[in-house]
Design an enzyme around this catalytic site. Structure first.
Site, mmCIF file in Angstrom:
data_model
loop_
_atom_site.group_PDB
_atom_site.id
_atom_site.type_symbol
_atom_site.label_atom_id
_atom_site.label_comp_id
_atom_site.label_asym_id
_atom_site.label_seq_id
_atom_site.Cartn_x
_atom_site.Cartn_y
_atom_site.Cartn_z
ATOM 1 C CG ASP A 11 -1.991 -0.827 1.149
ATOM 2 O OD1 ASP A 11 -2.807 -1.439 0.061
ATOM 3 O OD2 ASP A 11 -1.874 -1.395 2.356
ATOM 4 C CG ASP A 130 -11.324 -1.402 -0.172
ATOM 5 O OD1 ASP A 130 -10.689 -2.106 -0.396
ATOM 6 O OD2 ASP A 130 -11.447 -0.418 -0.618
#
Length: 256
Positions: A11, A130
């Site tokens: 990330d 998500d």
């Protein structure tokens, strides 16, 4: 049956790899190119790079940087971050990415999945989801790269993954937000529910803390791959240990 994939996830925020808990409290974890090379050498089957604030900031990836990274890898590379147009996706692929992952832009305009699958092929199209539990249902969240921008959408997770598959996605990455960074194991129940609805590969994301968690998610949810980030970056997990645990459980995995 294809070998299960062990995927290292980076990330990236502000040009650095970050790690957090439940998508919040990000702290620096290192240089993305150096870490990608390290995980390649460690035996990762794939690298995933997420520019986690790109969508909320209405920008996309740095293609020159992507090209530099891709030239140093000889394993599949998937990238994500603000990819909203066919041209942007194709530019990522032309600069060395093997797959592009779309998340918030696909929620903004679901037809984008169809368009990208048609022009690039479903094998290049990953839809990231998500997901977080809310009042007894799993709901899709959007713009999750920052606590300030993250929000719940009206979409139910299981409905959305089925629609994404129907639209041409070649793979789903299910990020179980309530498990992310906690290191207590993947959300087996949610992943089982998703696996039962899909015919395309499903990748587990969120919750890995020990090598046995990978063997568990492969055995119980039959996912095609499992992704880890923070536990790898901290050194709590090593790719070789993960693969040993998976192989010991009788599940096929590529050697390091």
């Amino acid at each position: 049956m294809p070998a299960k994939r062990i995927i290292a996830c980076l990330d990236v925020k502000g040009g650095r790899v970050v790690k957090g808990v439940r998508f919040e409290g990000h702290v620096d974890a290192g240089d993305p190119i150096a870490l990608a090379r390290y995980y390649r050498d460690e035996g990762a089957d794939e690298i995933v790079i997420y520019d986690i604030t790109a969508s909320a900031e209405r920008r996309t990836l740095d293609y020159q940087w992507l090209n530099q990274l891709a030239r140093q890898l000889d394993i599949p590379l998937c990238v994500a971050g603000g990819i909203r147009t066919r041209d942007q996706a194709l530019t990522c692929l032309n600069n060395g990415a093997d797959k592009v992952s779309i998340n918030s832009p696909a929620l903004e305009r679901p037809d984008f999945i169809n368009e990208l699958a048609k022009i690039a092929g479903s094998q290049c199209v990953v839809v990231g989801v998500d997901s977080r539990a809310h009042e007894g249902e799993w709901r899709v969240h959007q713009y999750t790269g920052s606590a300030e921008t993250s929000r719940q959408t009206p979409r139910r997770t299981l409905d959305w993954i089925v629609e994404a598959q129907q639209r041409g996605a070649g793979e789903i990455v299910l990020n179980c937000m309530d498990s992310d960074g906690v290191r207590e194991g993947y959300d087996i129940v949610q992943l089982q529910a998703a696996r039962g609805l899909l015919s395309i590969p499903l990748i587990a994301s969120g919750g890995a803390g020990v090598a046995q968690h990978f063997a568990q998610v492969f055995a119980k949810a039959d996912v095609s791959g499992a992704l880890a980030a923070g536990a790898l970056h901290s050194g709590a997990l090593r790719i070789a240990d993960i693969k040993h645990a998976v192989a010991t459980a009788g599940i096929e995995v590529r050697p390091c």
